[in-house]
Scaffold this motif. Structure first.
Motif, PDB file in Angstrom:
ATOM      1  N   PRO A   1       0.787  -1.252   0.083  1.00  0.00           N
ATOM      2  CA  PRO A   1       0.084  -0.143   0.098  1.00  0.00           C
ATOM      3  C   PRO A   1       0.889   1.215   0.116  1.00  0.00           C
ATOM      4  O   PRO A   1       0.470   2.268  -0.442  1.00  0.00           O
ATOM      5  N   GLN A   2       1.831   1.259   0.818  1.00  0.00           N
ATOM      6  CA  GLN A   2       2.780   2.295   0.864  1.00  0.00           C
ATOM      7  C   GLN A   2       3.423   2.615  -0.466  1.00  0.00           C
ATOM      8  O   GLN A   2       3.638   4.084  -0.969  1.00  0.00           O
TER       9      GLN A   2
ATOM     10  N   MET B   1      11.336   9.630   3.914  1.00  0.00           N
ATOM     11  CA  MET B   1      10.151   8.487   4.312  1.00  0.00           C
ATOM     12  C   MET B   1      10.443   7.279   4.050  1.00  0.00           C
ATOM     13  O   MET B   1       9.636   6.667   3.318  1.00  0.00           O
ATOM     14  N   SER B   2      11.485   6.824   4.335  1.00  0.00           N
ATOM     15  CA  SER B   2      11.790   5.189   3.946  1.00  0.00           C
ATOM     16  C   SER B   2      11.307   4.312   4.962  1.00  0.00           C
ATOM     17  O   SER B   2      11.169   3.175   4.562  1.00  0.00           O
ATOM     18  N   GLU B   3      10.782   4.601   6.120  1.00  0.00           N
ATOM     19  CA  GLU B   3      10.247   3.681   6.993  1.00  0.00           C
ATOM     20  C   GLU B   3       8.988   3.287   6.598  1.00  0.00           C
ATOM     21  O   GLU B   3       8.264   3.906   5.783  1.00  0.00           O
ATOM     22  N   THR B   4       8.204   2.151   6.991  1.00  0.00           N
ATOM     23  CA  THR B   4       7.059   1.699   6.832  1.00  0.00           C
ATOM     24  C   THR B   4       6.147   2.439   7.626  1.00  0.00           C
ATOM     25  O   THR B   4       6.260   2.308   8.743  1.00  0.00           O
ATOM     26  N   TRP B   5       5.154   3.292   6.841  1.00  0.00           N
ATOM     27  CA  TRP B   5       4.038   4.000   7.709  1.00  0.00           C
ATOM     28  C   TRP B   5       3.026   3.321   7.170  1.00  0.00           C
ATOM     29  O   TRP B   5       1.846   3.767   7.911  1.00  0.00           O
ATOM     30  N   LEU B   6       2.830   2.599   6.279  1.00  0.00           N
ATOM     31  CA  LEU B   6       1.494   2.207   5.745  1.00  0.00           C
ATOM     32  C   LEU B   6       1.327   0.680   5.425  1.00  0.00           C
ATOM     33  O   LEU B   6       1.535   0.213   4.230  1.00  0.00           O
ATOM     34  N   PRO B   7       1.461  -0.247   6.343  1.00  0.00           N
ATOM     35  CA  PRO B   7       1.516  -1.633   6.172  1.00  0.00           C
ATOM     36  C   PRO B   7       0.379  -2.142   5.408  1.00  0.00           C
ATOM     37  O   PRO B   7       0.438  -3.237   4.646  1.00  0.00           O
TER      38      PRO B   7
END
Lengths: 75, 75, 75, 75, 75, 75
Positions: free
Chosen positions: A14-15, B1-7
């Motif tokens: 989704p991301q 914004m490379s971290e996962t924010w929308l799993p």
């Protein structure tokens, strides 16, 4: 813009789909204003303008509907 | 914004889905204006501006369509 | 807003669904501007502003699409 | 607005569906600005304002999507 | 507007569907501002205003979604 | 505009679909303002106006939803 920039609407997560929606929202601007210098000037204006940032977010939201549907919502 | 924010777009309840839609509407702003100080300044402006608040609500509504469809409307 | 305010998108009638869409359009404003006094001041402005009222109606229309689909259009 | 004003989204023809969409677009304004005198004053302004008329038409278009889907496009 | 102006959403081609979407976007304006002289005056303004033309195009796009879905995208 | 300009919504790739969406967004402007000289003048204005470019991108996004659905998202 004759090169391939959109081979598929399918993304792994989704991301990544969201990032594709952001890209889709920017391409229409590029196709309407092809000059990168003018776009840079405009960007300086709208990135510090709340109304413009919200409007950009609205375009991303519309494209994200398309990308999410294409990926069957990553279910 | 490379971290996962929308799993995932899947949420347990319609209300959590709404909160996700709010988050989705804010990320596009962050990606367009990455500087948190400028965003804080802009926020002070738009949170007291009726037109901007309604425009934010419109973006949330569009994202909520996507999240609700992804969750098959929590039926 | 930690209390439950949206237990379901399902309503008994199209009209109750419309009222839910109005509620959904207002919550995003509340989440962006949590101070009820400022919201009251803003409300005095936008409830007498034609453009703002039409913009509110647009947000309601978008949410109503979601609520109506969730209820399979009350068919 | 406790009386029943929206018993169904089903209409006999596409044209009646359009008229329902116009009605749906107006109700949100009424619910936000309940005073009929203020609404009359506002109406005098926006009915001679091109931008406002186009914005009204946009709201009708969104509601018409809902009504048309509810009626399976009168196919 | 008691005459029949919208007997069906079905059109023979995608292009005729587009023309119907343009018509649908105009009718809401007529129903909100019934005076043809005032509409003519307004038209002179908005047909030379870029923002208004883009806004008109947005309404047409929304109606075209409806018409295209009604025709199963002419597939 | 009596010639055929939209024979089909089907395209070979997502990218060609995007180009069709851009075209669809422009035709409504042409149909509302048929004079090419006035359109050229307006174009000079809006192609250097951030708000207008974002608004154009919003229209493209709406049409792209239609084109993508017509093509079953090129899956």
């Amino acid at each position: 813009m004759s090169e391939t920039w959109l081979p598929s609407l399918i993304t792994k997560t989704p991301q990544e789909g969201y990032e594709l929606a952001v890209k889709l929202s920017r391409v229409a601007v590029k196709m309407t204003q092809p000059d990168p210098e003018i776009r840079d000037d405009l960007r300086k204006v709208y990135e510090s303008d709340a109304d413009a940032l919200i409007a950009v977010s609205a375009v991303v939201a519309t494209h994200y509907q398309t990308v999410a549907a294409a990926n069957n919502y990553w279910r």
